[in-house]
Design a protein around this motif. Structure first.
Motif, PDB file in Angstrom:
ATOM      1  N   ILE A 197       6.332  -3.302  -6.732  1.00  0.00           N
ATOM      2  CA  ILE A 197       6.597  -2.331  -5.666  1.00  0.00           C
ATOM      3  C   ILE A 197       5.528  -1.248  -5.658  1.00  0.00           C
ATOM      4  O   ILE A 197       5.035  -0.835  -4.593  1.00  0.00           O
ATOM      5  N   ASN A 198       5.137  -0.790  -6.851  1.00  0.00           N
ATOM      6  CA  ASN A 198       4.108   0.252  -6.920  1.00  0.00           C
ATOM      7  C   ASN A 198       2.773  -0.228  -6.355  1.00  0.00           C
ATOM      8  O   ASN A 198       2.073   0.514  -5.648  1.00  0.00           O
ATOM      9  N   ILE A 199       2.402  -1.472  -6.684  1.00  0.00           N
ATOM     10  CA  ILE A 199       1.111  -1.993  -6.189  1.00  0.00           C
ATOM     11  C   ILE A 199       1.142  -2.144  -4.662  1.00  0.00           C
ATOM     12  O   ILE A 199       0.248  -1.674  -3.941  1.00  0.00           O
ATOM     13  N   ILE A 200       2.202  -2.806  -4.166  1.00  0.00           N
ATOM     14  CA  ILE A 200       2.285  -3.027  -2.713  1.00  0.00           C
ATOM     15  C   ILE A 200       2.486  -1.700  -1.979  1.00  0.00           C
ATOM     16  O   ILE A 200       1.820  -1.402  -0.967  1.00  0.00           O
ATOM     17  N   GLY A 201       3.425  -0.868  -2.492  1.00  0.00           N
ATOM     18  CA  GLY A 201       3.673   0.419  -1.832  1.00  0.00           C
ATOM     19  C   GLY A 201       2.469   1.326  -1.903  1.00  0.00           C
ATOM     20  O   GLY A 201       2.152   2.035  -0.928  1.00  0.00           O
ATOM     21  N   GLY A 202       1.775   1.334  -3.031  1.00  0.00           N
ATOM     22  CA  GLY A 202       0.591   2.172  -3.147  1.00  0.00           C
ATOM     23  C   GLY A 202      -0.509   1.735  -2.194  1.00  0.00           C
ATOM     24  O   GLY A 202      -1.208   2.566  -1.604  1.00  0.00           O
ATOM     25  N   PHE A 203      -0.675   0.412  -2.038  1.00  0.00           N
ATOM     26  CA  PHE A 203      -1.686  -0.086  -1.098  1.00  0.00           C
ATOM     27  C   PHE A 203      -1.347   0.347   0.325  1.00  0.00           C
ATOM     28  O   PHE A 203      -2.217   0.798   1.086  1.00  0.00           O
ATOM     29  N   ILE A 204      -0.065   0.234   0.700  1.00  0.00           N
ATOM     30  CA  ILE A 204       0.343   0.615   2.057  1.00  0.00           C
ATOM     31  C   ILE A 204       0.151   2.108   2.267  1.00  0.00           C
ATOM     32  O   ILE A 204      -0.392   2.560   3.294  1.00  0.00           O
ATOM     33  N   VAL A 205       0.610   2.899   1.282  1.00  0.00           N
ATOM     34  CA  VAL A 205       0.469   4.351   1.416  1.00  0.00           C
ATOM     35  C   VAL A 205      -1.005   4.746   1.445  1.00  0.00           C
ATOM     36  O   VAL A 205      -1.422   5.604   2.232  1.00  0.00           O
ATOM     37  N   GLY A 206      -1.803   4.122   0.575  1.00  0.00           N
ATOM     38  CA  GLY A 206      -3.218   4.470   0.536  1.00  0.00           C
ATOM     39  C   GLY A 206      -3.946   4.125   1.822  1.00  0.00           C
ATOM     40  O   GLY A 206      -4.875   4.822   2.218  1.00  0.00           O
ATOM     41  N   MET A 207      -3.569   3.040   2.484  1.00  0.00           N
ATOM     42  CA  MET A 207      -4.240   2.632   3.718  1.00  0.00           C
ATOM     43  C   MET A 207      -3.747   3.415   4.916  1.00  0.00           C
ATOM     44  O   MET A 207      -4.508   3.715   5.828  1.00  0.00           O
ATOM     45  N   THR A 208      -2.431   3.775   4.930  1.00  0.00           N
ATOM     46  CA  THR A 208      -1.884   4.468   6.117  1.00  0.00           C
ATOM     47  C   THR A 208      -2.015   5.972   6.006  1.00  0.00           C
ATOM     48  O   THR A 208      -2.086   6.661   7.031  1.00  0.00           O
TER      49      THR A 208
END
Length: 679
Positions: A197-208
């Motif tokens: 969750i941290n990897i996927i959520g962090g990628f989404i948050v970092g890109m958006t």
């Protein structure tokens, strides 16, 4: 205590609050270090406990630490996704520990999870489940063992309560561990999910929500390292606590901690270290590994094995010297004389030629026969015979043996191990020759014959018995004859306590409200004196309780008990499938006995003129000879009011002659007169 209680309460509440309120990075670092310290402390404590109950708080502690670790995961996830950072501890594990490589870090994290989840956690869970099941199954047996030790007087009531409490705590502990191990399993699964969750959520948050102008690769690198660092910070303490869980549930009771047990037990076979050293040398010589890599460790193992052997030899010499010194000190001490006053209840001594009789290495089975004799007498008479002391005595003749009761000789005989005892059927056969003797148990004439003569004797109708059977029969009859002497107050108490669990109301009413242990012992001794079984102790105590209002005299109580045991006594002396042939007393004989009974404060006793007694003996002997000629066992039947006194009259002259009263006969048994005693 109030401050400590408040600290624990607020600590648990703080864990819950931590999941809701965001934490600053410095506080998260501090809590992560505390989490690691607590996990390491728990592991070290688990290694140093001697038995699981010394760490009984572990199941609850396991739940609290798991909850604390999950709270830290929630806080770290909030910081990673919200601020793109999670403090120096997580950053250090994400960059320094895994070298800044996200792929390496993820693989290391995955390996840790696999080790914890598949190896340690599942194993500890299975061990906890099996331990809980076997502990619950063993509880009834352990409780019965405690009750038996308590009834036998081996432990006190306080010790019994402590042992019962320990059994209950063990059952509760392993049951709690069975459930607590599920938390560890769930924690490992949650860690994998949180990292993903941290990897996927962090990628989404970092890109958006990218406020720093980072590219896709940088965002993925940063959030992956932080997520993996967070996973490693959580999984290393989790791995330590999982290992502690496995140590606790696999720890058997011991006198020392884990490190001492490992060193003592692993190094208890120093010769095996030589074998390992030799295998390492061969591995270095015949494989590309090389002798330079294996020789140092092989030499270390060989030297270690040699030193351990030397140490063991020195310790053995020291222990031997210490034991000799203690023995000498014990002999010199004044208290050592006290042990010499102890008298064994039963002793069996034999000459040196009879040593093979008791030596199992030479085929002797005397010890096994003694065990069977004690079991037989327990079934026949209801008494537990004390341990029989068996030893050789050089003061006896080579083939002689002696049976002693309380240090006094009661029987002596000779035995020839290379011969057989042959007893004549009544008509001697001149072909059967041997050493004349008497059968020790019953005093019948017999012969010691060689093994070559055995077939001839059996063909002639002789009863041929081997030497061990002769000894066993003699010992059995001696113990039957003197069983009443072996029943003391301590043995009586053990018999009474043995039925307390099944008949508590009876025991509580009789002892000590109506009778003391000494009163019961006198009644039981009177029964055993005439070879009446006391196995039906419930009926005996019931009868004594019913007749307590009429008399407290042990002799009168014995007569009441014998009447209550009428069926048992009749069955004991009745020939199978035949009527009972009895010798009765003429009316004038019974009246003479009644007239000469004297009563005093100490009880009643018979005072009979010696001339009249002699006439009774002569007439009785004639009737016994007549019954023996007809093939019947002699048995005297009298009135209930004189049975006890007439039995005591015959006790010294005819100790084995049964004397029954009319009240002791089963009404369904046919009785036939075999003669009458007259004067």
């Amino acid at each position: 205590m109030r401050i400590q209680d408040a600290g624990v309460i607020f600590g648990i509440l703080g864990i819950v609050v931590m999941m809701v309120i965001p934490l600053p990075t410095w506080l998260l670092d501090f809590l992560l270090i505390i989490n690691f310290s607590v996990a390491l402390t728990i592991l070290l404590i688990a290694m140093n406990t001697k038995e699981p109950l010394q760490f009984a708080i572990f199941p609850a502690l396991l739940l609290i630490t798991t909850l604390f670790r999950l709270g830290l995961n929630v806080s770290s996830t909030r910081l990673i996704l919200g601020q793109g950072e999670a403090g120096e501890v997580i950053h250090t594990f994400g960059s320094f520990v895994v070298g800044g490589n996200a792929v390496v870090g993820f693989i290391v994290f995955l390996i840790l999870v696999i080790i914890q989840f598949i190896v340690i956690t599942r194993g500890a869970e299975r061990v906890a489940e099996v331990a809980a099941r076997f502990t619950l199954d063993a509880m009834p047996g352990k409780q019965m063992s405690i009750d038996a030790d308590l009834n036998a007087g081996l432990i006190t009531e306080k010790e019994a309560r402590e042992r019962r409490r320990k059994i209950e705590r063990e059952a509760d502990f392993y049951g709690a561990m069975d459930g607590a191990s599920k938390f560890v399993k769930g924690d490992a699964i949650a860690s994998i999910i949180i990292v993903v969750i941290n990897i996927i959520g962090g990628f989404i948050v970092g890109m958006t929500m990218n406020n720093q102008g980072m590219g896709v690769t940088q965002v993925l690198q940063q959030y992956t390292l932080l997520s993996i660092g967070d996973g490693l910070v959580s999984q290393i303490p989790a791995l330590l606590i999982s290992t502690a869980t496995g140590l606790v549930v696999t720890r058997a009771a011991s006198d020392s901690n884990l490190s001492q047990d490992v060193l003592r037990q692993m190094l208890s076979y120093p010769k095996m270290l030589y074998v390992v050293a030799g295998m390492l040398l061969l591995l270095g010589v015949f494989t590309p590994i090389g002798i330079l890599r294996t020789a140092p460790l092989a030499g270390l193992l060989a030297v270690g094995g040699f030193r351990i052997q030397q140490t063991k030899a020195e310790e053995a010499i020291k222990q031997q010297v210490q034991a000799e010194q203690e023995e000498q000190e014990e002999v010199r001490s004044p208290e050592s004389v006290v042990t010499l006053t102890h008298v064994d209840p039963i002793e069996f001594e034999f000459g040196y030629a009879l040593i093979p009789l008791a030596d199992t290495n030479q085929g002797g089975d005397l010890l096994d026969r003694v065990i069977m004799i004690r079991r037989q007498l327990a079934l026949e008479l209801g008494i537990v015979i004390p341990v029989i002391r068996i030893r050789d005595n050089i003061q006896l003749r080579p083939n002689e043996y002696v049976i002693k009761l309380k240090g006094v000789e009661v029987a002596r005989s000779e035995l020839f191990l290379d011969h057989f005892m042959a007893m004549s059927p009544g008509i001697d056969d001149p072909r059967v020759v041997g050493i004349e003797t008497k059968e020790p148990a019953f005093g019948l004439p017999a012969l010691w014959i060689s093994e070559d003569m055995r077939d001839t004797a059996e063909m002639a109708g002789y009863t041929v018995v081997d030497p061990p059977s002769v000894v066993a029969t003699h010992l059995t009859e001696i113990l039957k004859r003197h069983a009443y002497e072996l029943l003391g107050r301590q043995e009586t108490k053990q018999l009474v306590e043995s039925i307390r669990n099944q008949y508590p109301a009876l025991v509580e009413e009789v002892v000590p409200n109506l009778f003391s242990i000494g009163d019961i012992q006198k009644v039981l001794s009177n029964l055993l004196r005439e070879k009446v079984s006391i196995r039906d102790l419930v009926t005996i105590l019931e009868t004594m309780a019913d007749t307590a209002a009429y008399t407290k005299d042990p002799d009168m109580l014995t007569e009441y008990v014998r009447a209550a045991l009428a069926r048992q006594i009749t069955h004991q002396f009745r020939p199978p499938g035949q009527p009972m042939t009895v010798i009765t007393l003429a009316p004038n004989v019974e009246q003479t006995v009644v007239d000469n009974i004297q009563h005093s404060e100490q009880g009643s006793y018979l005072v009979l003129d010696p001339a009249i007694s002699q006439k009774i003996y002569q007439s009785l002997n004639e009737q016994i000879q007549s019954l023996a000629t007809a093939g019947h066992s002699p048995l005297v039947l009298t009135s209930p009011n004189i049975r006890m006194h007439f039995r005591r009259l015959l006790e010294r002259i005819l100790p084995d002659l049964p004397v029954l009263s009319y009240n002791e006969l089963d009404p369904s048994v046919e009785v036939k007169s075999g003669g009458t005693v007259t004067i």
